[in-house]
Enzyme design. Structure first.
Site, mmCIF file in Angstrom:
data_model
loop_
_atom_site.group_PDB
_atom_site.id
_atom_site.type_symbol
_atom_site.label_atom_id
_atom_site.label_comp_id
_atom_site.label_asym_id
_atom_site.label_seq_id
_atom_site.Cartn_x
_atom_site.Cartn_y
_atom_site.Cartn_z
ATOM 1 N N SER A 257 0.786 -1.235 0.000
ATOM 2 C CA SER A 257 0.000 0.000 0.000
ATOM 3 C C SER A 257 0.820 1.288 0.000
ATOM 4 O O SER A 257 0.253 2.381 -0.066
ATOM 5 C CB SER A 257 -0.954 0.017 1.209
ATOM 6 N N LYS A 302 -5.931 4.554 8.607
ATOM 7 C CA LYS A 302 -4.820 5.306 8.018
ATOM 8 C C LYS A 302 -5.119 6.804 7.990
ATOM 9 O O LYS A 302 -4.240 7.629 8.258
ATOM 10 C CB LYS A 302 -4.519 4.775 6.612
#
Length: 366
Positions: A257, A302
């Site tokens: 990611s 996140k």
């Protein structure tokens, strides 16, 4: 005995089994037995963030040599998710009640039949692929030529005694190889047992070798893959052709990611101007060698971590937008803007809009 005394005694006596249960659920095993008391769940929460334009342990997170590096400022932070496993019931309940962690079935972290060591190996491989794709996408955006270099050889692979680390693979079966995706495609189109000619650049000299492809071992197969797959046993990375080298100096981080933010850092360092305009930008997203941005897991955690760190803009993969806008009010109140991206070119364009004082395209719930 009064009503209040009876009520108090009921509460005290009723608390006894709760206290006993609490003492048991805090242990990994029932005392004197082999009975496992850990729950089949993992807790996902906010992980650390890293400025890809900054440094760690005295080294640039994204280190570029062999080319003039332009001045950068601000932040382009990659974000992570912290995962906790092997929790007792008490620990799992504690994280569910007292934190914003999400409890997910342990199979989402460690798929059935796959050991933690294999998962870690797969995550490390995904991270290496993410770095390679980040370089490829950035060089494509910057119109710079690429090449594919061998960085590791599997002990179980047929290339072990034929290819060498640092070989630059230029052709497979007479077809040109530019990036690792080309190599994977050419090998994937063949069958186990086939012999293939591979041309490499080794010690500045071109050589041609032959490799008899094997069948891909089970632990290297993507989840859900069917049928025998050809196996070369090579880990390769994309690198700029010539003397330019890009190294990523983050250890103990797994998964794919970070790709988008790595790629943006390379673009920022190798092109004039500043992508951030001095602002604190964070984001996430996988990236392929063509610069397409893909979705990731744990997006709300996140975003929360980035907001805590001071980010005012978060680059969100388009396919994560619907989930991203569900962040709690406590995170929204920090004024973080959720900007939608689907490609590296889009991300650069959106950052340029921000720097020009224009409104970027933001995520919506639809």
């Amino acid at each position: 005995m009064s009503f209040w005394n009876r009520r108090n005694r009921t509460v005290v006596l009723g608390a006894v089994p709760v206290v006993v249960l609490a003492s048991l659920v805090g242990l990994p095993q029932v005392p004197g037995t082999n009975i496992d008391l850990t729950v089949p769940y993992a807790a996902q929460g906010k992980g650390p963030t890293f400025n890809t334009l900054g440094n760690v342990d005295g080294k640039d997170v994204v280190e570029i040599s062999g080319a003039e590096v332009d001045k950068t400022s601000g932040n382009l932070n990659m974000t992570t998710v912290a995962v906790r496993t092997n929790m007792t019931l008490a620990q799992a309940l504690g994280r569910w009640i007292a934190t914003d962690d999400t409890l997910v079935p342990i199979e989402q972290v460690f798929p059935s039949g796959v050991s933690p060591e294999q998962v870690q190996e797969q995550n490390n491989a995904a991270f290496a692929a993410s770095e390679s794709n980040a370089t490829s996408a950035a060089m494509k955006y910057l119109n710079r030529p690429m090449e594919t270099m061998v960085v590791d050889l599997s002990d179980k692979g047929p290339a072990k005694d034929v290819l060498e680390v640092n070989d630059v693979i230029t052709e497979v079966g007479g077809e040109k190889i530019t990036v690792p995706a080309d190599l994977a495609k050419k090998i994937g189109a063949r069958k186990p047992g086939e012999t293939v000619k591979i041309k490499v650049l080794r010690h500045a000299r071109t050589q041609e070798v032959e490799v008899k492809l094997a069948e891909t071992p089970k632990e290297f197969l993507p989840q859900g893959a069917k049928g025998p797959k050809a196996f070369l046993g090579v880990t390769s990375v994309a690198q700029p052709a010539g003397d330019v080298r890009v190294n990523y100096n983050l250890n103990d981080i797994g998964g794919p990611s970070a790709g988008l933010m790595f790629s943006l850092a390379v673009v920022d360092k190798l092109s004039p101007g500043e992508l951030t305009g001095g602002k604190f930008i964070a984001g996430t997203g996988t990236i392929d060698s063509e610069g397409n941005v893909g979705p990731i897991g744990g997006i709300t955690h996140k975003i929360a971590a980035a907001a805590d760190a001071g980010a005012k803009v978060f680059l969100v993969p388009e396919d994560n937008c619907a989930e991203a806008v569900t962040i709690p009010d406590s995170v929204q109140d920090k004024g973080i803007k959720l900007v939608k991206v689907d490609k590296l070119t889009t991300a650069v364009d959106q950052l340029n809009k921000l720097n020009a004082g224009e409104e970027p395209q933001v995520c919506t719930g639809s």
